[in-house]
Design a protein around this motif. Structure first.
Motif, PDB file in Angstrom:
ATOM      1  N   VAL B  17     -12.432  32.209 -23.649  1.00 45.38           N
ATOM      2  CA  VAL B  17     -11.626  32.491 -22.409  1.00 45.38           C
ATOM      3  C   VAL B  17     -12.642  33.598 -21.522  1.00 45.38           C
ATOM      4  CG1 VAL B  17      -9.560  33.130 -21.154  1.00 45.38           C
ATOM      5  CG2 VAL B  17      -9.351  32.012 -23.456  1.00 45.38           C
ATOM      6  N   LEU B  20     -15.490  32.156 -19.778  1.00 45.78           N
ATOM      7  CA  LEU B  20     -15.132  31.435 -18.557  1.00 45.78           C
ATOM      8  C   LEU B  20     -14.882  32.665 -17.313  1.00 45.78           C
ATOM      9  CD1 LEU B  20     -14.465  28.706 -17.088  1.00 45.78           C
ATOM     10  CD2 LEU B  20     -12.020  28.992 -17.783  1.00 45.78           C
ATOM     11  N   LEU B  23     -18.307  33.835 -16.128  1.00 48.69           N
ATOM     12  CA  LEU B  23     -19.143  32.544 -15.575  1.00 48.69           C
ATOM     13  C   LEU B  23     -19.354  32.777 -14.151  1.00 48.69           C
ATOM     14  CD1 LEU B  23     -20.530  29.827 -16.156  1.00 48.69           C
ATOM     15  CD2 LEU B  23     -18.467  28.603 -15.798  1.00 48.69           C
ATOM     16  N   ALA B 150     -10.617  26.222 -21.619  1.00 49.81           N
ATOM     17  CA  ALA B 150     -11.836  26.978 -21.258  1.00 49.81           C
ATOM     18  C   ALA B 150     -13.017  26.772 -21.481  1.00 49.81           C
ATOM     19  CB  ALA B 150     -11.591  28.446 -21.691  1.00 49.81           C
ATOM     20  N   VAL B 151     -13.317  26.049 -22.798  1.00 49.85           N
ATOM     21  CA  VAL B 151     -14.600  25.341 -23.128  1.00 49.85           C
ATOM     22  C   VAL B 151     -14.759  23.892 -22.128  1.00 49.85           C
ATOM     23  CG1 VAL B 151     -15.682  24.246 -24.945  1.00 49.85           C
ATOM     24  CG2 VAL B 151     -14.466  26.163 -25.409  1.00 49.85           C
ATOM     25  N   SER B 153     -13.693  23.441 -19.174  1.00 48.01           N
ATOM     26  CA  SER B 153     -14.064  23.864 -17.869  1.00 48.01           C
ATOM     27  C   SER B 153     -15.428  24.314 -17.678  1.00 48.01           C
ATOM     28  CB  SER B 153     -13.235  25.046 -17.447  1.00 48.01           C
ATOM     29  OG  SER B 153     -11.758  24.764 -17.522  1.00 48.01           O
ATOM     30  N   PHE B 154     -15.750  25.062 -19.060  1.00 44.12           N
ATOM     31  CA  PHE B 154     -17.387  25.799 -18.755  1.00 44.12           C
ATOM     32  C   PHE B 154     -18.337  24.413 -19.123  1.00 44.12           C
ATOM     33  CE2 PHE B 154     -20.596  28.282 -20.292  1.00 44.12           C
ATOM     34  CZ  PHE B 154     -20.161  29.800 -19.905  1.00 44.12           C
ATOM     35  N   CYS B 155     -17.966  23.749 -19.835  1.00 43.89           N
ATOM     36  CA  CYS B 155     -18.817  22.385 -20.014  1.00 43.89           C
ATOM     37  C   CYS B 155     -18.748  21.518 -18.502  1.00 43.89           C
ATOM     38  CB  CYS B 155     -18.383  21.454 -20.962  1.00 43.89           C
ATOM     39  SG  CYS B 155     -18.377  22.087 -22.703  1.00 43.89           S
ATOM     40  N   TRP B 158     -21.079  23.792 -16.467  1.00 40.19           N
ATOM     41  CA  TRP B 158     -22.614  23.556 -17.031  1.00 40.19           C
ATOM     42  C   TRP B 158     -23.240  22.114 -16.383  1.00 40.19           C
ATOM     43  CZ3 TRP B 158     -25.740  20.553 -20.270  1.00 40.19           C
ATOM     44  CH2 TRP B 158     -27.062  21.016 -20.516  1.00 40.19           C
ATOM     45  N   THR B 201     -13.980  29.330 -10.892  1.00 45.44           N
ATOM     46  CA  THR B 201     -13.972  29.327 -12.466  1.00 45.44           C
ATOM     47  C   THR B 201     -13.176  30.657 -12.828  1.00 45.44           C
ATOM     48  OG1 THR B 201     -15.953  30.674 -12.220  1.00 45.44           O
ATOM     49  CG2 THR B 201     -16.048  28.223 -12.831  1.00 45.44           C
ATOM     50  N   ALA B 205      -9.525  30.551 -15.254  1.00 49.59           N
ATOM     51  CA  ALA B 205      -9.423  31.368 -16.246  1.00 49.59           C
ATOM     52  C   ALA B 205      -8.302  32.337 -16.212  1.00 49.59           C
ATOM     53  CB  ALA B 205     -10.843  32.282 -16.470  1.00 49.59           C
ATOM     54  N   PHE B 243     -21.613  32.282 -22.076  1.00 49.54           N
ATOM     55  CA  PHE B 243     -20.943  31.453 -23.321  1.00 49.54           C
ATOM     56  C   PHE B 243     -21.178  32.239 -24.496  1.00 49.54           C
ATOM     57  CE2 PHE B 243     -19.719  28.652 -26.272  1.00 49.54           C
ATOM     58  CZ  PHE B 243     -18.471  28.110 -26.204  1.00 49.54           C
TER      59      PHE B 243
END
Lengths: 437, 304
Positions: B17, B20, B23, B150-151, B153-155, B158, B201, B205, B243
């Motif tokens: 988290v 994110l 980020l 969170a992962v 969203s992060f992906c 990216w 983002t 989060a 990350f």
């Protein structure tokens, strides 16, 4: 035309100067102003609302005649010895911040010209405010801060009506000892080894630190093992690391001192992590405000808290029942430890002013030091109010006492609070061990 | 043993988290070299958005993420177009103090509208639920779900940055603004979009975090500090760096847990007397200081 405008200006200037020069005491006859400092916003706002409502109800009763209440302050409209002067409360919100509290106290004294102060719930704020009151020689009655330090500063303008944490922590360990001796209603004598391991977490404030110190001292005195003691950051947003740390030592009893939002967060985190203590006890504050029960509901079943008032007290005290009914009509909640103490604080103010017969600080000081309010007058189950004038607890009410109550789910499925200590006042069988979350 | 695994798991979940959270800060810095001090306040607004949407609609708080992301996007673009754009023309100090001022404005607006009381979610599909994975290790269901989201969203971000034309344009703007403009990239719009993505983002989060943390208008400060540490460690402007560093900072936050593990396992008296937990956030600041001292560029940093 120009001339007359000039003279008008002169006249108004003269009036202004005259008004400034008039002694404040001249106005004192019809109004007594008490500056009240409470946390009306911030992490303890729910307690602040309670405190405010309690103080307002007491002021209502003092300012009006209510013949069906058997209280001295209900018999007259205003302060009789001051020619019926009415009490006006000026509320200020200190947000739990000691610096702000001290500033507001100064403002109340210098700008609002209050005759006295009351507050401030958080011990840390009370400490700061008591310094200001001492400096200006304005009487401060503290209704609800329990750090023992406050009455050990040797101040001459500070009086505290509530019992402090030495009383409460002593009660707790008397209670634990009583459990091993089979004195608790509905619980057979518990072998000491079953409840010997203790873990404690307190809020990192003046008050929480004082409570933790007392828990350390009393657990050593009574031969309990304090396996873990934590001071956590106050107004915490996350307590999972703290709770993991507590659970790691596998405690039998978990003891807490937390303000409103922290207490709720602590309970949620304990539930989240499936903590399984046999005893879960809170040192009042966050554990007894109505929001605690309203938010957590049945999760509170079995939680113990020290307090000085729960609605069950009304069963043995008719005056408490009447005031509780009035409070409930006003706010929708029963009186709690916080509101009952604020009520009692204002009540003490009324009695002191009545006795002083003057609004001068020196006369109020003299009256406070010699006052004795009998138990029948009070809503709270104390032996009365009488302040110590010597020793190392100056200004402390020596006739106060505490209760330990337990949240229990009644037969009707509703949550209620029952007294479990003092043992002779117990209103229900204690739930032991604490039910698993 | 349970406390060790428990702490590792907890650090891992919270770390995802935090990644994110950081980020947005790293994207904004990467594209336009501006440090956004109001980052934590964006997060706070995301928390309030999540909370209020859940309360108003009765929707599960976990699914308020898109609403919060949309609010964050609009907020970011507005902040850029109405404020930051003008700051960029001034000297560096104006940019620093400018976003600092933005932080104060947002915080005090929140105070005005929401009050200073703590608010927390008490209902929801997973709120208060947890399960045991054996060995007395308990995982909070909300934290697990939040970490997974969170992962994801992060992906998503990216992929957006690396696999789309738009992402390439953004990277080009970050690398060489003038060059990008000559190539026909509307750099002004890229800046606004960077603020939009950065904002969305971090508010996303926030909407996730409010599932297990309570919110006040002051909550932003601690997250700004955490985000700074994450970005400093991962390297300013680096997305994978954020990350990785998020996970590391997650573990740093669990130092008291590891301490407890050693204390209990080896039964060391003096260790149990150290009030480690009272200083749980201190280690983040210590880490920030150490990183700045030895490697100011961070682990994956390419901007100075």
């Amino acid at each position: 035309m120009k001339e007359s405008r000039k003279s008008l200006r002169r006249l108004s200037l003269a009036v202004l100067i005259a008004a400034l020069l008039l002694p404040g005491a001249l106005f004192a006859a019809d109004e007594i102003k008490i500056g009240v400092l409470f946390p009306l916003t911030g992490g303890a706002a729910s307690a602040g609302r309670e405190l405010r409502a309690g103080a307002e109800l007491a002021t209502d009763i003092a300012n009006n005649v209510m013949p069906d209440l058997s209280m001295t302050m209900a018999k007259n409209a205003g302060i009789k010895s001051l020619g019926g002067a009415k009490i006006t409360l000026i509320f200020k919100d200190h947000e739990g911040n000691p610096t702000l509290g001290a500033d507001l106290a100064k403002k109340l004294i210098l700008d609002d010209k209050v005759h006295g102060l009351m507050g401030a719930y958080h011990s840390s704020v009370t400490k700061a405010v008591s310094g200001v009151a001492e400096q200006y020689g304005i009487p401060l009655i503290n209704d609800s801060s329990t750090s023992p330090d406050l009455t050990q500063q040797g101040y001459k303008w500070f009086w505290r009506t509530t019992p402090h944490d030495v009383y409460f922590t002593k009660d707790l360990f008397e209670f634990l000892k009583g459990m091993t001796e089979g004195k608790v209603k509905g619980v057979k004598a518990v072998p000491k080894k079953d409840i010997v391991n203790i873990a404690a977490a307190c809020d990192k404030t003046e008050w929480g630190a004082a409570v933790l110190e007392l828990i350390e001292k009393f657990s050593a005195d009574h031969k309990f093992k304090l396996k873990k003691s934590i001071l956590y950051a106050s107004k915490a947003t996350d307590l999972s690391a703290e709770v993991r740390s507590l659970i790691a030592v596998k405690p039998d009893a978990m003891l807490f001192a937390s303000y409103s939002s922290d207490a709720i967060l602590m309970m949620k985190t304990l539930k989240d992590q499936k903590a399984a203590p046999k005893i879960l006890w809170g040192q009042n504050a966050g554990f007894e405000v109505p929001e605690f029960l309203n938010t957590l509901g049945e999760t509170t079943n079995g939680v113990l808290t020290r307090t000085i008032f729960i609605p069950k007290v009304a069963q043995t005290k008719p005056i408490a029942a009447k005031i509780n009914a009035m409070f409930k009509a006003k706010t929708g909640n029963d009186l709690s430890g916080a509101s009952a103490r604020a009520f009692t604080g204002i009540q003490a103010w009324v009695h002191i002013l009545e006795k002083a017969g003057s609004a001068k600080p020196e006369d109020i000081q003299k009256a406070a030091n010699s006052i004795q309010i009998p138990a029948e007058e009070l809503v709270v189950p104390w032996a009365g109010i009488k302040f110590a004038t010597s020793g190392d607890d100056i200004g402390q009410n020596v006739l106060g006492s505490g209760l330990i109550a337990q949240y229990q789910k009644g037969k009707d499925g509703k949550m209620d609070m029952e007294i479990v200590y003092p043992f002779n006042l117990a209103t229900a069988n204690m739930i032991y061990p604490f039910p698993k979350f | 043993m349970d406390i060790l695994v428990g702490s590792v798991m907890s650090g891992l979940l919270i770390g995802m988290v935090l990644a994110l959270v950081a980020l947005g800060l790293t994207i904004i810095f990467g594209v336009m070299d501006i440090v956004n001090f109001a980052h934590g306040e964006f997060l706070m607004i995301g928390m309030y958005t999540g909370l209020l949407t859940a309360q108003a609609t009765g929707m599960d708080p976990l699914f308020c993420l898109p609403v919060a992301a949309a609010v964050g996007f609009v907020l970011g673009v507005l902040c850029y177009g109405g404020f930051v754009k003008y700051l960029l023309r001034g000297p560096m100090i104006a940019q620093l103090l400018g976003t600092f001022g933005l932080m104060l404005v947002l915080r005090n607006l929140a105070l005005l509208f929401f009050g200073s009381e703590d608010r927390a979610l008490h209902h929801g599909l997973l709120v208060g639920k947890s399960f045991e994975i054996g060995m007395d290790i308990i995982i909070s269901a909300t934290k697990l779900a939040v970490a997974v989201m969170a992962v994801l969203s992060f992906c998503g971000v990216w992929l957006l940055m690396n696999r789309t034309k738009f992402g390439k344009a953004l990277t080009a703007t970050a690398l060489n603004r003038q060059g990008a403009r000559y190539m026909g990239i509307p750099t002004e719009r890229m800046n606004a979009l960077a603020w939009g993505i950065g904002g969305s983002t971090v508010t996303a989060a926030g909407a996730l975090i409010v599932n297990f943390w309570s919110v006040t208008p002051y909550v932003g400060l601690i997250f700004t500090m955490i985000a700074f540490t994450v970005v400093a460690l991962g390297g300013f402007g680096s997305v994978p760096g954020a990350f990785f560093a998020g996970l590391v900072v997650g573990f740093i936050m669990e130092i008291p847990g590891f301490w407890d593990f050693f204390t209990i396992t080896f039964d060391i008296e003096w260790m149990s007397d150290v009030p480690m937990i009272s200083f749980k956030y201190t280690w983040i600041y210590v880490a920030y200081f150490v990183i700045m001292l030895i490697s100011p560029r961070g682990l994956f940093g390419w901007k100075q």
